[in-house]
Design a protein around this motif. Structure first.
Motif, short mmCIF file in Angstrom:
data_model
loop_
_atom_site.label_atom_id
_atom_site.label_comp_id
_atom_site.label_asym_id
_atom_site.label_seq_id
_atom_site.Cartn_x
_atom_site.Cartn_y
_atom_site.Cartn_z
N SER A 136 -12.84 -26.43 37.94
CA SER A 136 -13.65 -27.65 38.03
C SER A 136 -15.03 -27.47 37.46
N THR A 137 -15.47 -26.24 37.25
CA THR A 137 -16.80 -25.99 36.68
C THR A 137 -16.76 -25.94 35.15
N GLY A 138 -15.64 -26.30 34.56
CA GLY A 138 -15.54 -26.35 33.10
C GLY A 138 -15.15 -25.04 32.46
N LEU A 139 -14.63 -24.10 33.23
CA LEU A 139 -14.24 -22.80 32.68
C LEU A 139 -12.78 -22.81 32.27
N THR A 140 -12.50 -22.20 31.13
CA THR A 140 -11.12 -22.00 30.67
C THR A 140 -10.73 -20.57 30.95
N LEU A 141 -9.81 -20.39 31.89
CA LEU A 141 -9.37 -19.05 32.25
C LEU A 141 -8.21 -18.59 31.38
N LEU A 142 -7.25 -19.45 31.15
CA LEU A 142 -6.08 -19.16 30.31
C LEU A 142 -5.84 -20.37 29.42
N HIS A 143 -5.44 -20.10 28.17
CA HIS A 143 -5.17 -21.21 27.25
C HIS A 143 -3.89 -20.92 26.48
N ASN A 144 -2.97 -21.89 26.53
CA ASN A 144 -1.71 -21.76 25.79
C ASN A 144 -1.04 -20.42 26.13
N PHE A 145 -0.98 -20.13 27.41
CA PHE A 145 -0.59 -18.82 27.92
C PHE A 145 0.90 -18.78 28.23
N SER A 146 1.57 -17.72 27.79
CA SER A 146 2.98 -17.51 28.10
C SER A 146 3.12 -16.22 28.89
N VAL A 147 3.56 -16.32 30.12
CA VAL A 147 3.80 -15.13 30.93
C VAL A 147 4.91 -14.30 30.30
N TRP A 148 5.93 -14.97 29.81
CA TRP A 148 7.08 -14.26 29.24
C TRP A 148 6.67 -13.44 28.02
N VAL A 149 5.93 -14.04 27.08
CA VAL A 149 5.51 -13.33 25.88
C VAL A 149 4.58 -12.17 26.25
N THR A 150 3.66 -12.42 27.16
CA THR A 150 2.69 -11.39 27.54
C THR A 150 3.36 -10.19 28.20
N THR A 151 4.20 -10.44 29.19
CA THR A 151 4.83 -9.33 29.90
C THR A 151 5.82 -8.60 29.01
N LYS A 152 6.50 -9.32 28.12
CA LYS A 152 7.45 -8.67 27.21
C LYS A 152 6.70 -7.77 26.24
N ALA A 153 5.56 -8.26 25.71
CA ALA A 153 4.79 -7.46 24.75
C ALA A 153 4.20 -6.22 25.41
N LEU A 154 3.79 -6.35 26.67
CA LEU A 154 3.14 -5.24 27.36
C LEU A 154 4.11 -4.45 28.23
N THR A 155 5.40 -4.81 28.16
CA THR A 155 6.45 -4.16 28.96
C THR A 155 6.08 -4.10 30.43
N GLN A 156 5.77 -5.26 30.98
CA GLN A 156 5.40 -5.38 32.38
C GLN A 156 6.47 -6.16 33.14
N ALA A 157 6.56 -5.90 34.42
CA ALA A 157 7.48 -6.66 35.26
C ALA A 157 6.81 -7.89 35.85
N TYR A 158 5.51 -7.84 36.01
CA TYR A 158 4.75 -8.98 36.53
C TYR A 158 3.33 -8.82 36.04
N ILE A 159 2.50 -9.82 36.28
CA ILE A 159 1.12 -9.73 35.82
C ILE A 159 0.21 -10.45 36.80
N VAL A 160 -0.98 -9.91 36.97
CA VAL A 160 -1.99 -10.53 37.82
C VAL A 160 -3.24 -10.72 36.96
N LYS A 161 -3.79 -11.91 36.99
CA LYS A 161 -5.06 -12.18 36.31
C LYS A 161 -6.13 -12.34 37.38
N GLU A 162 -7.14 -11.47 37.32
CA GLU A 162 -8.20 -11.51 38.32
C GLU A 162 -9.49 -11.99 37.68
N PHE A 163 -10.12 -13.00 38.30
CA PHE A 163 -11.37 -13.55 37.82
C PHE A 163 -12.39 -13.55 38.96
N SER A 164 -13.65 -13.44 38.59
CA SER A 164 -14.74 -13.55 39.55
C SER A 164 -15.55 -14.79 39.20
#
Length: 881
Positions: free
Chosen positions: A133-161
Motif C-alpha cells: 500500500s506504500t507504493g512498493l513493488t516487491l515482485l513483478h511478473n514473478f514465476s515461482v516455478w521458473v525461479t525454483t526450477k532455475a535455482l533447483t529449489q523445493a520451495y522459496i521464501v522472500k523476506e522483506f523489511s
C-alpha cells in the motif's frame, strides 16, 4: 580529542552496563503467521503457530470471495514442514491482504511459496506481481516455478523489511500477470512480524567515505544471512525475530577456507545495549571463521565470500564480529573489502568494543551495476599490514546482505535463467515430441520473464537453505511429462528405462537416471578388466559416459545384504550434499532388477590401498600427505555433522570409504548406511539397528543401539591409528592382544610405546610434537563414552594444528618435506601435488614452515588469562582438548 574521549567513555560505560545484559527474546507488537488457503490452525516443524487465513475475513479485501482455497497435489519430502506449504490461496484477479499494525515499528514481511499443482492448475500457470500500500513493488511478473526450477529449489521464501508506517496500516496486493492465456497468483504462507530498531544508523558507501545510505527509511529484501563458521539456526532460535541463519561454507571462495572456532554455550556474550542483542542471536557471536594461525599463509590470501545478486541495485552488507580469544587492541587487525574496494582499513574488534565477548556489527553499502561482471558480490578480509598486529589474522561471526529499493520503490528483478548445461542435458534425454514441447515452454518462459538479462534473483536466505541443503525433487505434473531438477552440474537427464521399483518416484528426480544400456556400454558389458573394487554392495567398475567422462560404477550384488534401502539412502543422501570432501553421485540405474550407482571417478582409489594393500601397486604416501588426507576426510565428516539442518551420521567411516581424486583431495564416500541425526533438541541419539564395519564400530553404539555423531568420531579415531600404523582395523593372524587395532593402539599410547609401532615407512618423517598431538587426538576419539569424545570440529582443529607442528619441525630441520632423509638410502615416498602444482599439504590451512608457537608463547607470558582460550591454549601448550 575531547569529543573522541567522550565517545570512548560512553562506549566503555555502555559495555560495562551491558555486561549484565542477558539475551532475552524480543516481544513483537505484531506477530502474524498466516497458513494461506487453510481452514485450520497448525504448528510448523519449529513449533511456531500458523493461523488459517479464514479465521478473520477482514484480512482479505473481499472476504476471500474471488480466491480459491487449494491444496498442493503432491508433497515434496524436501519441504521443512507441511505447514504452510501444503495449502495455498489462489487468486484469479487482483486481491489484497489488509493488516493493521503498530505504526512505531518496522516489520518483517515473509512470503512463502511452494511450486506445485493446485486444484489441477499447473505451476507454470502462476505468474504475478506483489505490491504494498506504500507504493512498493516487491515482485513483478514473478514465476515461482521458473525461479525454483532455475535455482533447483523445493520451495522459496522472500523476506522483506518494511519501514515504519505512520498510518498503522499495511496492504499486500497480489496481481496475476495479464497474458493471452489465463494466469493466476497464489501464496502459501505469509508472515508479518514487528522488528526492533536494528537498522537506524546509515551505512557507509564503499569507495566514498563521506557518503552514507539511509537504511531506516528504506525497504529492503534479505538476500543472504550466514552464521559464519557455524551451522543452521532455525527461526525458533532467533530471539523472537524468527530469522533463519545458514552455514556460510558453500559461499567461501577458494580452497583456503580458514578455520572455524566455537566458544560453546557457556561463553558469556556481553551485549553493549538492549537493542544490540537483537542484531543476531547468541549462537552467531559464539562462533567465528578465521584465517588460521600461520602468518605467512594469511598474508598471501584473502578470506573471501562470493554471492550472486541482482544488478542495478544498492546493497547493504552487514558484518557481525565478536572477539572470543583476544583481549587487547592490535593483537588482530584486518582490512575489509567489498567488491575489491576498501570498506574499512585496520579493523580491530577489541578496538571497537574494548573487551572480549562484546558483539559489534558494521554496515557498508555498495551499488551493483547491471552489466557483465557485476553478477557477484565479493566480501573479503585480509590481515592489516600497516598496523603490524601481533597476529596476522581476520575473523568474522556473521554476514547479511540486503537489497535496497531503488528510486521508483522497486525491489523486483527478472526471474533467474535456468542453467544452459542443465537445459541441454534435459533436452538430450527427451523424445522428439517432448523436446519440441519443452522448447516451446522455454520460449514462452523467456517472453514472460521480460527483457532484462540481469543476475539470477537468488531471493531470501531460504533459497540458500534449499540450494545447499534441500535439492529439488521430481514432480509429475502431467500424465506423460516429468520435470526434473537437481543440484548436479552437467549430469541431469531422464531416460525412458523402466524402473524396478526400489526407489520412490520422488527420489528418481534427484539425479541422472541412466538406462541399463548406457551402463553396459560404459563398462563394456561389465568387463572384469574394468573392475576396480568389490564392496558390501557389490562390484565397482571404471567406465566412460557421454563420450569422455570417466566414472565409477557400483553394481549391486543380488546376494548382498546391502539392498534396496541402502540404494535409496545413497541416492537421497548424496543428492542433497555437495562438498569438496564428499564424493559426488552422478546418477543411478534401476532397470532389469539392477541397482547401479554412478559416481565421479576417484583416480587414486581408496586410502587403504595406499597404506598396506600393496597388491594394487599403489605408491606409499608420505606422512605429511597422510595427515593432509585425514584433514580432508575430517572436513567432510564435520560438514555432515554440522553443515545441514539436521546432523547426518555416516555410520561406516573406514579407510576404504575415504577416496582420493586425481588432485589427491580426500573425499568421504559410501552413504548407504547413513542416518539423519536427532531432529529434536531434547534427544541426543537415534535408536537404530547396529550396522557398520567391525573394527571401526563404536562400542557404545553396539551396546546400546543408540547412534550419535560421536559414533563417527570413534570410527575416525580408528582410521587415524590405521594411517599412523599402516595395519588393518582387525587382524586375526596377530597375537590376541593385537587383533583389534583400537585396543592395541590405545594400549601402546598409554604405555608410551606408540612411537615403536609407527609404520616404518614414515617413522623418521614425523615431528615428535606432531606425533604427540596426532596420537592424543586419535586417543580422545576412542573414548569409551561418546560424551567424552571430541566433536568432528575439534578433531579437525587438532589435526590442522598437528600439521602446523609438522611444518614448524620441517622448517627448523630444513629437510625436504615428504622425503626420507635418515641416510638409509630408501627411495622417497610419494608426496603428490595438487592441481595448483604445490604439495598437497598447502591446501590445508596453516601449512607453512613459519610457526606461530613463539608468538603465542609471548601472549602467555604477557597475560595468563589467554590460557583459558581453548584454541590458544593448544598453541601455547599442545596438550589437546
Amino acid at each position: 580529542m575531547a569529543a573522541t574521549a567522550r565517545r570512548a567513555l560512553l562506549l566503555a560505560l555502555l559495555v560495562v552496563a551491558g555486561a549484565a545484559v542477558n539475551a532475552k527474546p524480543y516481544s513483537p507488537a505484531d506477530s502474524l503467521l498466516l497458513n494461506c488457503g487453510s481452514t485450520a490452525d497448525g504448528l510448523d516443524a519449529d513449533g511456531r503457530k500458523w493461523l488459517a487465513d479464514t479465521n478473520n475475513n477482514m484480512w482479505l479485501g473481499d472476504s476471500g470471495k474471488s480466491s480459491i482455497m487449494a491444496a498442493a497435489d503432491e508433497l515434496d519430502s524436501s519441504l521443512p514442514s507441511t505447514i504452510p506449504y501444503m495449502t495455498a490461496r489462489v487468486f484469479t484477479v487482483e486481491a489484497v491482504y489488509n493488516f493493521t499494525v503498530n505504526p512505531k515499528d518496522r516489520h518483517w514481511l515473509r512470503l512463502h511459496f511452494y511450486p506445485s499443482s493446485y486444484n489441477g492448475i499447473s505451476p507454470e500457470d502462476f505468474r504475478f506481481s506483489v505490491n504494498t500500500s506504500t507504493g512498493l513493488t516487491l515482485l513483478h511478473n514473478f514465476s515461482v516455478w521458473v525461479t525454483t526450477k532455475a535455482l533447483t529449489q523445493a520451495y522459496i521464501v522472500k523476506e522483506f523489511s518494511l519501514p515504519k508506517t505512520p498510518a498503522g496500516f499495511i496492504a499486500v496486493t497480489f496481481t496475476p500477470t495479464p497474458m493471452t492465456n489465463v494466469t493466476y497468483a497464489y501464496i502459501n504462507g505469509l508472515e508479518l512480524i514487528s522488528m526492533p530498531d536494528i537498522f537506524d544508523d546509515p551505512a557507509t558507501m564503499v569507495g566514498f567515505a563521506d557518503q552514507t545510505v539511509d537504511i531506516a527509511g528504506s525497504t529492503f529484501q534479505t538476500m543472504y544471512r550466514f552464521n559464519v563458521g557455524g551451522g543452521y539456526i532455525p527461526p525458533s532460535n532467533d530471539s523472537g525475530l524468527a530469522r533463519s541463519w545458514f552455514d556460510d561454507t558453500p559461499y567461501v571462495f577458494g580452497t583456503l577456507q580458514g578455520v572455524t572456532y566455537n566458544a560453546g554455550p557457556r561463553f558469556h556474550v556481553k551485549y553493549p545495549s538492549e537493542a544490540a542483542e537483537y542484531a543476531a542471536p547468541v549462537e552467531v557471536y559464539t562462533g567465528t571463521r578465521s584465517m588460521g594461525s600461520d602468518p605467512r599463509v594469511n598474508q598471501n590470501y584473502n578470506l573471501t565470500w562470493t554471492m550472486e545478486v541482482d544488478g542495478n541495485f544498492t546493497y547493504v552488507v552487514r558484518l557481525h564480529f565478536c572477539e572470543l580469544l583476544l583481549n587487547r587492541p592490535n593483537q588482530r587487525a584486518f582490512d575489509i573489502y567489498v567488491n575489491n574496494k576498501t570498506a574499512q582499513s585496520d579493523a580491530d574488534v577489541i578496538e571497537m568494543t574494548s573487551e572480549r565477548g562484546v558483539p559489534v556489527f558494521k554496515d557498508f553499502a555498495v551499488h551493483m551495476a547491471d552489466e557483465p561482471g557485476e553478477e557477484f558480490m565479493w566480501v573479503a578480509l585480509h590481515p592489516s599490514v600497516a598496523l603490524r598486529p601481533q597476529f596476522y589474522d581476520a575473523i568474522l561471526s556473521g554476514l547479511e546482505v540486503f537489497k535496497l529499493n531503488d528510486s521508483r520503490g522497486n525491489l523486483a528483478a527478472p526471474d533467474p535463467e535456468p542453467s544452459k548445461m542443465l537445459a541441454k542435458a534435459e533436452l538430450g534425454a527427451m523424445s522428439d515430441k517432448d523436446r519440441t514441447k519443452s522448447q516451446k515452454q522455454a520460449n514462452m518462459a523467456t517472453v514472460m520473464g521480460g527483457t532484462a538479462g540481469g543476475a539470477a534473483a537468488v531471493g531470501i536466505v531460504a533459497a540458500i537453505c534449499v540450494v545447499v541443503y534441500h535439492n529439488k525433487r521430481n514432480r509429475e505434473l502431467t500424465g506423460s511429462e516429468s520435470h526434473n531438477s537437481g543440484w548436479l552440474p552437467l549430469y541431469h537427464s531422464h531416460t525412458s528405462g523402466k524402473s524396478s521399483g526400489h526407489i520412490a518416484a520422488n527420489l528418481a528426480g534427484m539425479c541422472r537416471h541412466f538406462s541399463f544400456a548406457e551402463i553396459k556400454a560404459a563398462t563394456k558389458n561389465f568387463s572384469e578388466s574394468l573392475m576396480i573394487g568389490v564392496g558390501g554392495f557389490g562390484k565397482v567398475y571404471s567406465g566412460v559416459v557421454d563420450g569422455d567422462t570417466k566414472v565409477a560404477i557400483k553394481r549391486s550384488n543380488p546376494s548382498s545384504e546391502q539392498g534396496a534401502l541402502e540404494f535409496q539412502t545413497e541416492i537421497e543422501m548424496l543428492s542433497k550434499l555437495r562438498h569438496r570432501h564428499l564424493v559426488s553421485l552422478i546418477g543411478f540405474c534401476e532397470e532389469n532388477n539392477e541397482m547401479i550407482l554412478v559416481y565421479d571417478y576417484m583416480e587414486h582409489g581408496t586410502l587403504r590401498e595406499h597404506l598396506y594393500n600393496k597388491g594394487g601397486g599403489k605408491p606409499t604416501l608420505s606422512w605429511r600427505h597422510r595427515l593432509d588426507i585425514c584433514i580432508g576426510a575430517a572436513r567432510g565428516l564435520h560438514y555432515l555433522h554440522t553443515g545441514a539442518k539436521y546432523t547426518i551420521i555416516h555410520r561406516d567411516v573406514k579407510t576404504t570409504n575415504i577416496l582420493v581424486d586425481e588432485n589427491w583431495v580426500a573425499k568421504v564416500s559410501d552413504f548407504g548406511l547413513s542416518k539423519s541425526g536427532p531432529t529434536t533438541g531434547n534427544q541426543a541419539h537415534v535408536s537404530t539397528m547396529v550396522k557398520g564395519s567391525f573394527g571401526y564400530l563404536d562400542p557404545e553404539y553396539f551396546r546400546r543401539q543408540q547412534l550419535t555423531d560421536k559414533s563417527d568420531v570413534y570410527s575416525f579415531g580408528v582410521v587415524l591409528f590405521e594411517v599412523l600404523m599402516a595395519r588393518p582395523a582387525l587382524n586375526p593372524a596377530l597375537p590376541r592382544d593385537q587383533v583389534s587395532l583400537a585396543d592395541y593402539a590405545l594400549s601402546c599410547q598409554r604405555k608410551g610405546t606408540l612411537a615403536d609401532v609407527v609404520d616404518p615407512t614414515i617413522k623418521n618423517q614425523i615431528a615428535p610434537e606432531c606425533l604427540i598431538k596426532f596420537a592424543e587426538t586419535a586417543e580422545k576419539c576412542l573414548a569409551d563414552q561418546g560424551t567424552d569424545r571430541p566433536s568432528m570440529g575439534d578433531v579437525l582443529w587438532n589435526l590442522e594444528f598437528a600439521m602446523q607442528l609438522q611444518d614448524t619441525f620441517d622448517g627448523r630441520s630444513g629437510r625436504p618435506q615428504g622425503r626420507d632423509d635418515d641416510g638409509s638410502g630408501r627411495p622417497a615416498v610419494l608426496e603428490p601435488s595438487n592441481s595448483y602444482g604445490s604439495t598437497a599439504s598447502v591446501t590445508t590451512i596453516g601449512t607453512s614452515s613459519t610457526s606461530r608457537v613463539h608468538q603465542a608463547c609471548a601472549i602467555a607470558e604477557e597475560d595468563d588469562e589467554m590460557l583459558t582460550g581453548a584454541a590458544f591454549s593448544q598453541i601455547v601448550q599442545p596438550t589437546g582438548r
